[in-house]
Design a protein around this motif. Structure first.
Motif, PDB file in Angstrom:
ATOM      1  N   HIS A  25     -10.430 -72.998  -9.990  1.00 61.45           N
ATOM      2  CA  HIS A  25      -9.211 -73.079  -9.191  1.00 61.45           C
ATOM      3  C   HIS A  25      -9.551 -73.238  -7.707  1.00 61.45           C
ATOM      4  CE1 HIS A  25      -5.210 -70.939  -7.847  1.00 61.45           C
ATOM      5  NE2 HIS A  25      -5.264 -72.204  -7.472  1.00 61.45           N
ATOM      6  N   LEU A  26     -10.480 -72.424  -7.232  1.00 59.89           N
ATOM      7  CA  LEU A  26     -10.852 -72.478  -5.822  1.00 59.89           C
ATOM      8  C   LEU A  26     -11.551 -73.787  -5.475  1.00 59.89           C
ATOM      9  CD1 LEU A  26     -12.045 -68.799  -5.371  1.00 59.89           C
ATOM     10  CD2 LEU A  26      -9.899 -69.806  -4.604  1.00 59.89           C
TER      11      LEU A  26
ATOM     12  N   ARG B 103      -6.225 -69.781 -19.907  1.00 54.86           N
ATOM     13  CA  ARG B 103      -6.855 -68.482 -20.139  1.00 54.86           C
ATOM     14  C   ARG B 103      -8.291 -68.710 -20.594  1.00 54.86           C
ATOM     15  NH1 ARG B 103      -3.471 -64.134 -20.365  1.00 54.86           N
ATOM     16  NH2 ARG B 103      -4.899 -63.002 -21.754  1.00 54.86           N
ATOM     17  N   GLY B 104      -9.124 -69.140 -19.641  1.00 52.25           N
ATOM     18  CA  GLY B 104     -10.530 -69.388 -19.946  1.00 52.25           C
ATOM     19  C   GLY B 104     -10.922 -70.841 -19.778  1.00 52.25           C
ATOM     20  N   GLY B 105     -12.229 -71.040 -19.548  1.00 46.11           N
ATOM     21  CA  GLY B 105     -12.741 -72.387 -19.324  1.00 46.11           C
ATOM     22  C   GLY B 105     -12.761 -73.242 -20.572  1.00 46.11           C
ATOM     23  N   GLY B 106     -12.967 -72.629 -21.743  1.00 51.32           N
ATOM     24  CA  GLY B 106     -13.018 -73.385 -22.991  1.00 51.32           C
ATOM     25  C   GLY B 106     -11.730 -74.125 -23.285  1.00 51.32           C
ATOM     26  N   PRO B 107     -10.580 -73.443 -23.302  1.00 53.26           N
ATOM     27  CA  PRO B 107      -9.304 -74.129 -23.528  1.00 53.26           C
ATOM     28  C   PRO B 107      -9.010 -75.200 -22.480  1.00 53.26           C
ATOM     29  CG  PRO B 107      -9.039 -71.765 -23.809  1.00 53.26           C
ATOM     30  CD  PRO B 107     -10.417 -71.979 -23.247  1.00 53.26           C
ATOM     31  N   ALA B 108      -9.371 -74.928 -21.231  1.00 57.04           N
ATOM     32  CA  ALA B 108      -9.149 -75.914 -20.167  1.00 57.04           C
ATOM     33  C   ALA B 108      -9.950 -77.185 -20.439  1.00 57.04           C
ATOM     34  CB  ALA B 108      -9.539 -75.323 -18.814  1.00 57.04           C
ATOM     35  N   MET B 109     -11.217 -77.019 -20.780  1.00 58.58           N
ATOM     36  CA  MET B 109     -12.066 -78.176 -21.036  1.00 58.58           C
ATOM     37  C   MET B 109     -11.581 -78.963 -22.259  1.00 58.58           C
ATOM     38  SD  MET B 109     -16.214 -78.355 -21.487  1.00 58.58           S
ATOM     39  CE  MET B 109     -16.449 -77.283 -20.085  1.00 58.58           C
ATOM     40  N   ASN B 110     -11.141 -78.242 -23.274  1.00 60.38           N
ATOM     41  CA  ASN B 110     -10.641 -78.917 -24.479  1.00 60.38           C
ATOM     42  C   ASN B 110      -9.440 -79.796 -24.174  1.00 60.38           C
ATOM     43  OD1 ASN B 110     -12.564 -77.825 -26.203  1.00 60.38           O
ATOM     44  ND2 ASN B 110     -11.297 -76.051 -26.743  1.00 60.38           N
TER      45      ASN B 110
ATOM     46  N   LEU C 135      -2.784 -81.477  -5.305  1.00 54.15           N
ATOM     47  CA  LEU C 135      -2.881 -81.583  -6.752  1.00 54.15           C
ATOM     48  C   LEU C 135      -2.048 -80.476  -7.384  1.00 54.15           C
ATOM     49  CD1 LEU C 135      -6.767 -82.086  -7.090  1.00 54.15           C
ATOM     50  CD2 LEU C 135      -5.013 -83.874  -6.970  1.00 54.15           C
ATOM     51  N   THR C 136      -1.712 -80.633  -8.639  1.00 59.51           N
ATOM     52  CA  THR C 136      -0.987 -79.596  -9.362  1.00 59.51           C
ATOM     53  C   THR C 136      -1.971 -78.796 -10.200  1.00 59.51           C
ATOM     54  OG1 THR C 136       0.998 -80.985  -9.480  1.00 59.51           O
ATOM     55  CG2 THR C 136       0.864 -79.112 -11.002  1.00 59.51           C
ATOM     56  N   HIS C 137      -2.048 -77.504  -9.932  1.00 55.04           N
ATOM     57  CA  HIS C 137      -2.990 -76.627 -10.630  1.00 55.04           C
ATOM     58  C   HIS C 137      -2.399 -76.163 -11.959  1.00 55.04           C
ATOM     59  CE1 HIS C 137      -4.708 -72.359 -11.126  1.00 55.04           C
ATOM     60  NE2 HIS C 137      -5.609 -73.210 -11.574  1.00 55.04           N
ATOM     61  N   VAL C 138      -3.165 -76.350 -13.027  1.00 56.72           N
ATOM     62  CA  VAL C 138      -2.756 -75.905 -14.361  1.00 56.72           C
ATOM     63  C   VAL C 138      -3.748 -74.832 -14.810  1.00 56.72           C
ATOM     64  CG1 VAL C 138      -2.269 -76.574 -16.744  1.00 56.72           C
ATOM     65  CG2 VAL C 138      -1.844 -78.198 -14.870  1.00 56.72           C
ATOM     66  N   ALA C 139      -3.308 -73.587 -14.838  1.00 64.68           N
ATOM     67  CA  ALA C 139      -4.194 -72.466 -15.159  1.00 64.68           C
ATOM     68  C   ALA C 139      -4.215 -72.203 -16.661  1.00 64.68           C
ATOM     69  CB  ALA C 139      -3.731 -71.211 -14.424  1.00 64.68           C
TER      70      ALA C 139
ATOM     71  N   TYR D  10      -4.871 -80.739 -12.286  1.00 65.72           N
ATOM     72  CA  TYR D  10      -6.241 -80.339 -12.605  1.00 65.72           C
ATOM     73  C   TYR D  10      -6.216 -78.974 -13.283  1.00 65.72           C
ATOM     74  CZ  TYR D  10      -6.697 -77.007  -8.653  1.00 65.72           C
ATOM     75  OH  TYR D  10      -6.564 -75.953  -7.782  1.00 65.72           O
ATOM     76  N   ALA D  11      -7.103 -78.800 -14.250  1.00 64.39           N
ATOM     77  CA  ALA D  11      -7.150 -77.576 -15.033  1.00 64.39           C
ATOM     78  C   ALA D  11      -8.132 -76.579 -14.416  1.00 64.39           C
ATOM     79  CB  ALA D  11      -7.572 -77.891 -16.467  1.00 64.39           C
ATOM     80  N   SER D  12      -7.919 -75.301 -14.742  1.00 62.53           N
ATOM     81  CA  SER D  12      -8.893 -74.278 -14.346  1.00 62.53           C
ATOM     82  C   SER D  12      -8.890 -73.188 -15.408  1.00 62.53           C
ATOM     83  CB  SER D  12      -8.572 -73.672 -12.982  1.00 62.53           C
ATOM     84  OG  SER D  12      -7.654 -72.603 -13.098  1.00 62.53           O
ATOM     85  N   SER D  13      -9.843 -72.286 -15.312  1.00 56.62           N
ATOM     86  CA  SER D  13      -9.934 -71.192 -16.272  1.00 56.62           C
ATOM     87  C   SER D  13      -9.035 -70.021 -15.899  1.00 56.62           C
ATOM     88  CB  SER D  13     -11.388 -70.719 -16.390  1.00 56.62           C
ATOM     89  OG  SER D  13     -11.864 -70.282 -15.132  1.00 56.62           O
TER      90      SER D  13
END
Length: 334
Positions: A175-176, A195-202, A189-193, A165-168
């Motif tokens: 993330h929380l 640098r910001g919500g925009g790139p994560a959503m894309n 789950l595996t957290h994928v951080a 799962y992605a986070s900003s």
């Protein structure tokens, strides 16, 4: 020669007495009115902990004109972004305790004490909570082609194979939200951080990462366009903007609620009458139809306690919740 008192003289004398009496009666009111101004009527600085254009900034610029009208004095919005809100919070913590400087923060205010080993202030003692303006749910979204069609499918899949799962960013609200989901649903789950919500959503829309606990306001357009599929909202009640999307509880994950929110705080030691004046002005601002409409447009609701008497308790409860999650899941900013 004796003074002759005419009817005109009598009327003038009576008028003079009435005017003088009125002035003497008005004087205390005028003085009280002036004293009732926050910080003697000087402009009030509303310090925002995040950059222009973000959710906290939008709330500040929505509410500031209504606070001006309610208080009868200027309210200036100032953005002091940096260090996950610590820069702005530290500035306000050191500010004059006369109501002239206020902090408009985000839900990170409740996270920072547990996420960072040392803060330049004590969150529990350096501030006077005035209000929580509004609460905003997140929404668990997935890539449209993702095989899971429900939260129960996500849980089932997570128990059989690794799921990302992605986070900003590390320690972010997204993330929380994922960490609490792992805890309540009993999965890893595996957290994928990012640098910001925009790139994560894309990347979620592009299929690189399947899951994201997105902000409702920023993801709503993509959900409606079919670029993201909504699985559940993170609030206890369904979101007005997504009435057909179940809550996590309805989807089978009990005891789960994640909200983003915006508090207003003053430095510690603000006099009781100043606090009461500020809270009354904030309450009046939140009753404004345009403010209410804007909050709902962003996918949120005004704070459930209109009196704001429980704002401090709400903030403390959020601090306790995330302290537990951060400790148990071993979350860091690294």
């Amino acid at each position: 020669m004796p003074t002759i008192h005419t009817l005109t003289d009598a009327r003038l004398s009576r008028r003079t007495l009435i005017t003088a009496a009125g002035a003497s009666l008005a004087a205390p009111w005028i003085g009280t009115h002036a004293q009732g101004k926050i910080a003697g009527g000087r402009p009030i600085s509303l310090i925002v902990s995040y950059p222009p254009g973000g959710g906290a900034d939008l709330m500040a610029r929505t509410i500031a004109p209504r606070l001006e009208a309610a208080l009868g004095q200027t309210v200036v919005v100032e953005n002091k972004a940096g260090a996950s809100g610590q820069l702005a919070a530290g500035l306000v913590a050191r500010g004059a305790a006369d109501g002239s400087v206020l902090l408009l923060d985000a839900s990170s205010f409740a996270v920072n004490p547990s996420l960072f080993p040392k803060l330049p202030y004590d969150s529990a003692t350096a501030f006077t909570p005035l209000a929580v303006l509004a609460t905003f749910p997140n929404v668990l979204v997935c890539t449209p082609s993702f095989e899971a069609k429900s939260v129960k499918d996500v849980i089932r899949l997570a128990k059989t194979k690794p799921l990302d799962y992605a986070s900003s960013g590390n320690g972010s609200a997204q993330h929380l939200a994922g960490a609490l989901f792992e805890q309540r649903a009993g999965v890893d789950l595996t957290h994928v951080a990012y640098r910001g919500g925009g790139p994560a959503m894309n990347d979620v829309m592009g299929g690189q990462v399947p899951l994201f606990f997105a902000n409702v306001a920023s993801s709503l357009g993509n959900i409606k366009a079919g670029k993201l599929r909504a699985l559940a909202v993170t609030s206890a009640l369904r979101a007005r903007s997504l009435p057909d999307v179940p809550t996590m509880a309805e989807a089978g994950v009990s005891g789960y609620e994640v909200l983003e929110w915006n508090p207003i705080l003053a430095p510690a030691g603000v006099p009781a009458d100043v606090k009461a004046t500020l809270v009354a002005a904030i309450r009046k601002a939140l009753e404004d139809a345009e403010v209410l409409g804007r909050i709902r447009q962003l996918g949120g609701d005004v704070f459930a306690d209109a009196s704001q008497q429980s704002a401090g308790k709400f903030i403390a409860a959020q601090q306790a919740l995330w302290a537990k999650v951060i400790k148990e899941r071993g979350i860091t900013t690294g």
